[in-house]
Write an enzyme that holds these catalytic residues in place. Structure first.
Site, PDB file in Angstrom:
ATOM      1  N   ASP A   1       0.282  -7.340   1.594  1.00  0.00           N
ATOM      2  CA  ASP A   1       0.424  -5.954   1.663  1.00  0.00           C
ATOM      3  C   ASP A   1       2.197  -6.044   1.798  1.00  0.00           C
ATOM      4  OD1 ASP A   1       0.906  -3.595   1.322  1.00  0.00           O
ATOM      5  OD2 ASP A   1      -0.252  -3.062   3.641  1.00  0.00           O
TER       6      ASP A   1
ATOM      7  N   HIS B   1       0.923  -1.129   0.089  1.00  0.00           N
ATOM      8  CA  HIS B   1       0.221  -0.579  -0.058  1.00  0.00           C
ATOM      9  C   HIS B   1       0.702   1.292   0.373  1.00  0.00           C
ATOM     10  CE1 HIS B   1       0.120  -0.015   4.055  1.00  0.00           C
ATOM     11  NE2 HIS B   1      -0.033   1.577   4.446  1.00  0.00           N
TER      12      HIS B   1
ATOM     13  N   SER C   1       3.685   2.817   8.625  1.00  0.00           N
ATOM     14  CA  SER C   1       3.498   1.853   7.304  1.00  0.00           C
ATOM     15  C   SER C   1       4.171   0.719   6.696  1.00  0.00           C
ATOM     16  CB  SER C   1       2.383   2.001   6.564  1.00  0.00           C
ATOM     17  OG  SER C   1       0.826   1.903   7.040  1.00  0.00           O
TER      18      SER C   1
HETATM   19  C1  4AZ Z   1      -1.704   3.348   9.032  1.00  0.00           C
HETATM   20  O1  4AZ Z   1      -2.731   4.665   8.810  1.00  0.00           O
HETATM   21  C2  4AZ Z   1      -1.459   3.000   9.999  1.00  0.00           C
HETATM   22  N1  4AZ Z   1      -1.710   0.110  14.326  1.00  0.00           N
HETATM   23  C3  4AZ Z   1      -0.126   1.591  10.371  1.00  0.00           C
HETATM   24  C4  4AZ Z   1      -0.395   0.757  11.400  1.00  0.00           C
HETATM   25  C5  4AZ Z   1      -1.842   0.580  12.219  1.00  0.00           C
HETATM   26  C6  4AZ Z   1      -2.385   1.842  12.756  1.00  0.00           C
HETATM   27  C7  4AZ Z   1      -2.781   2.790  11.245  1.00  0.00           C
HETATM   28  C8  4AZ Z   1      -1.433   0.144  12.963  1.00  0.00           C
HETATM   29  O2  4AZ Z   1      -0.030   3.978   8.416  1.00  0.00           O
END
Ligand code: 4AZ
Length: 244
Positions: free
Chosen positions: A121, A66, A203
């Site tokens: 992902d 993503h 992320s």
């Molecule tokens: C995000 O928005 C995201 N708590 C990544 C990880 C988590 C929540 C949101 C995990 O990229």
């Protein structure tokens, strides 16, 4: 006035009790890239933090699919390589003179990736040139792991922009399935018990178990909420197709 006074008091209490109002990834501590030289930030071409990643070869960055995706027509939404930059060796992303920025020459995304909650992902960025930093090997899950990133320290804060890390407990597949309806055992792992977690901007970043890369930050419902563990791509599941 009352609100402000309360905020000051809360800060004083937090400082005295050893807690911090600006903690984490969520619930973490400051980290230095010199201790984990394989951790990288992925930014847009104009330098905005998008994601994290990990050097798995001198010219390959493991991240989330993503992170290499733009909103658009399904199947035609891969982010062009020239919209991505990899930043290595920079603990504080505001210190532009630290470390190295590398252009991305090629993006490989898992061919089945559709949206985060469906899994797969995972993506690999090939850099325009190899970087002179230590790489990390892939590995299996364990009882806990360390997640690293430059992302938000709470759901509604701006990103930290300085690297942070947190140790998170890895839950059993059974527990993950109970807490996350979209959980795919085998292909995902979930971690965190409500006080420590990855958040927006983390992320694609690494979850490290016994010094090896076991997971990639994928998604979650909010950050560090009770009963909402963070969900990660379980890399061992993709090992043969990834070639690492
Ligand atoms: C995000 O928005 C995201 N708590 C990544 C990880 C988590 C929540 C949101 C995990 O990229």
């Amino acid at each position: 006035m009352r609100g402000k006074r309360f905020a000051v008091l809360a800060t004083v209490i937090a400082l005295v009790s050893g807690a911090s109002t600006a903690d984490a990834i969520v619930g973490g501590t400051p980290a230095r890239v010199s201790d984990t030289p394989w951790v990288v930030a992925i930014t847009t071409s104009d330098g905005q933090l998008m994601c994290g990643g990990a050097l798995v070869a001198p010219d390959k960055v493991m991240t989330a699919a993503h992170c290499a995706t733009i909103k658009g027509v399904l199947g035609k939404n891969q982010r062009p390589a020239d919209q991505l930059r990899v930043v290595a060796g920079r603990t504080d992303l505001r210190v532009k003179t630290d470390g190295i920025e590398a252009a991305v020459a090629d993006v490989w995304r898992h061919p089945d990736y559709r949206e985060v909650t469906q899994g797969d992902d995972v993506a690999i960025l090939t850099l325009a040139r190899p970087l002179p930093y230590r790489t990390i090997a892939l590995g299996e899950v364990g009882d806990d792991g360390v997640v690293l990133g430059w992302g938000r320290t709470a759901e509604n804060t701006p990103p930290s922009l300085t690297l942070r890390k947190a140790t998170v407990p890895i839950l059993s597949d059974q527990e993950c399935m109970l807490k996350e309806p979209d959980f795919r055992p085998g292909a995902m792992l979930c971690a965190g018990r409500g006080d420590r977690d990855a958040c927006t901007g983390d992320s694609g970043g690494p979850l490290v178990v016994r010094g090896r890369l076991a997971g990639v930050v994928s998604f979650g419902r909010g950050c560090a909420r009770a009963n909402e563990p963070g969900v990660y791509t379980r890399l061992a599941h993709y090992r043969s197709m990834l070639g690492f």
